[in-house]
Each structure stands twice: as C-alpha cells, then as structure tokens.
Design a protein around this motif. Structure first.
Motif, PDB file in Angstrom:
ATOM      1  N   GLY A  74      42.476 -33.015  16.523  1.00 48.30           N
ATOM      2  CA  GLY A  74      41.475 -33.253  15.485  1.00 48.30           C
ATOM      3  C   GLY A  74      41.476 -34.697  15.032  1.00 48.30           C
ATOM      4  O   GLY A  74      40.413 -35.303  14.839  1.00 48.30           O
ATOM      5  N   GLY A  81      36.029 -39.227  19.105  1.00 41.10           N
ATOM      6  CA  GLY A  81      35.298 -38.081  19.631  1.00 41.10           C
ATOM      7  C   GLY A  81      33.970 -38.451  20.247  1.00 41.10           C
ATOM      8  O   GLY A  81      33.520 -37.831  21.226  1.00 41.10           O
ATOM      9  N   LYS A 104      39.244 -24.584  14.061  1.00 37.97           N
ATOM     10  CA  LYS A 104      37.985 -24.952  14.722  1.00 37.97           C
ATOM     11  C   LYS A 104      36.798 -24.394  13.948  1.00 37.97           C
ATOM     12  O   LYS A 104      35.797 -25.097  13.724  1.00 37.97           O
ATOM     13  N   TYR A 109      37.140 -29.916  14.318  1.00 44.67           N
ATOM     14  CA  TYR A 109      36.676 -30.779  15.395  1.00 44.67           C
ATOM     15  C   TYR A 109      35.238 -31.239  15.207  1.00 44.67           C
ATOM     16  O   TYR A 109      34.705 -31.967  16.042  1.00 44.67           O
ATOM     17  N   VAL A 116      36.384 -29.080  23.218  1.00 41.22           N
ATOM     18  CA  VAL A 116      37.776 -28.639  23.119  1.00 41.22           C
ATOM     19  C   VAL A 116      37.992 -27.344  23.890  1.00 41.22           C
ATOM     20  O   VAL A 116      37.279 -26.350  23.671  1.00 41.22           O
TER      21      VAL A 116
END
Length: 275
Positions: A74, A81, A104, A109, A116
C-alpha cells in the motif's frame, strides 16, 4: 510488524508538479511526502527511488514476498502506483490473506487495487510443502525458519502451525510470464536467503533491478550470515547498500566487513543491479 487498521494512506504522487517543486527545493526528500504511514515503511520505501529513475520508469513490476497485512505494498503504490503495472503479493497465512482483502476493501490500494494479486503461498528455494509457525490467526509474526521469533529485546513464541505450499520466484515468473522484476522486497523472518536462491535464474539474467531484504536475529535459525548475502549479490553484479537508521539515505557497502554481522537488531539492506 505492519499495523495500519482502517487508516488511509495518502501521498502527493511522485512526478506531479507539487512533488517536483518540493524536490527542487529539497533534493532527495521524497519520503517526507508520506502521510499516515508508519515511519519504518517510509524509511523502506523512499530509498528505492534513489535507485529507480521515477521520472522515466513505467510499468513497474513489484514482488512483495512476505506481504503480511499488505501495508508495505500500500505504501509503495501510494508512492508509485501511477507507474506500477502489477504488484504480486505472497502471503501463505489464511488469516493474513483475509486481512489483506479487508484492507483492500477499505481502500488501502485506492485506484490501483486491480493491479494487486495475492498469491496464497510462500517462497523458498524449491517447490515443497513446509510448516509455518505463527502466533495468532492474523499474525504479525510468522516464520518458516523457527517456532520462536527472536526480537532484539524479547522473544515471541509461535505456538501455532500450518502446512503451506512454497514455490520459487523463478517458477512463479515462468508461470506468470514475468520477464523482469523492478522491485523485489523480501521479509520472511529468516527465510530470505532461501528465497534469493530460488530466484537465481532471474538474478543470473539480471532481470531483477532492486531487491531489499531484512537481516538480523531471524537468520540465526539457519546459521545464515551477512557474508552469504554479500557473496550472492556481488557475484551476480549487484551493488549493496545499508539503510541509515532514522533516515532515507543509502550507505554503500564497498567491501565485506564483519561489522555487518549484526544479530541484535533487524537491519534493512538494498541490492541494485549495476548498469
């Protein structure tokens, strides 16, 4: 180690005008933009970007071996990301897998959740069924190496056991068609060297860019010493660095010295593929 609960991770993205203005005035301080993430995670994530050109790197592939509750990934995705193509998490404990799923769902995320993948098995130097020791169902402490977690100031008994499957990183990459790993993080309580040995093909092909790993009291269970890690990486064309405690700087390791054999604390090291 990773305890975040339902708190959100937020970060000004690397590569944005806001971040670029900040870095112009404060070079090398990417990590200070982290908000709401434990400081140990900040200190582990930020140094990676001293070795990855984040302004040009695209479609990064992340392997998080020993994902625990998924917080480390994370933190990484909060930083990069927008430049990450996939994040492969490896977590063999069912309780921890459930925690990752819940995190999640809570938005850990963010917009990168679809990148993921949680692999419900461990990583080692060969495919096998092994016994993993852990303290609680959603464990912060688990080990395939020992039934005791030796911490610098205390020991934690790992009274529970479960048999889990383990595979090698080379096998995983072949099965998934992964040609290169940009960031490989290994935190598996004393099994780190076995995981590296199971990635010998990827390292031999110079297909791993950055690898960060823990070293400390957990290595004693298998009598692994830092020299084992030093020889593994340097013989394959990698530079080694030690993290400076309390900061994001990397300290180059230019030669092996016995002072790196520290078993009274957990230290972080980073290996980077030479150009």
């Amino acid at each position: 180690m990773e305890r975040l609960g339902s708190r959100e991770i937020t970060l000004a993205k690397i590569g944005t005008p806001e971040m670029d203005r900040y870095l112009k005035d404060n070079p090398g301080q990417e990590g200070l933009f982290l908000r709401g993430i434990p400081s140990y995670v900040l200190n582990e994530i930020a140094p990676i970007f001293q070795k990855i050109n984040y302004r040009s790197a695209q479609d990064l592939v992340l392997f998080d071996v020993g994902a625990n509750h998924g917080v480390w990934t994370g933190a990484f995705l909060s930083v990069a990301g927008h430049k990450t193509a996939r994040a492969e998490l490896f977590e063999p404990l069912p309780g921890n897998q459930q925690t990752i799923a819940e995190q999640k769902d809570r938005g850990l995320y963010g917009e990168h959740a679809s990148k993921v993948t949680v692999n419900p098995h461990g990583i080692s130097n060969e495919a096998a069924k092994v016994t993993i020791h852990f303290d609680t169902e959603r464990s912060g402490f688990a080990s395939m190496a020992s039934d005791v977690c030796h911490l610098p100031s205390r020991n934690v008994e790992l009274k529970n056991t479960i048999d889990v499957d383990v595979f090698t990183i080379d096998e995983v990459c072949a099965k998934k068609g992964i040609k290169a790993i940009d960031v490989l993080k290994i935190d598996i309580e004393g099994f780190e060297l076995f995981a590296l040995q199971g990635a010998d093909g990827m390292f031999g092909n110079r297909a791993v860019d950055v690898c960060l790993f823990e070293f400390g009291p957990h290595q004693l269970a298998h009598r692994h010493i830092f020299k084992d890690f030093y020889e593994f990486f340097t013989s394959r064309g990698y530079d080694l660095y030690k993290y400076r405690i309390g900061g994001a700087a990397l300290i180059p390791i230019t030669e092996y010295m016995s002072t790196y054999e520290m078993f009274d604390r957990v230290s972080m090291f980073l290996a980077h593929r030479k150009p």
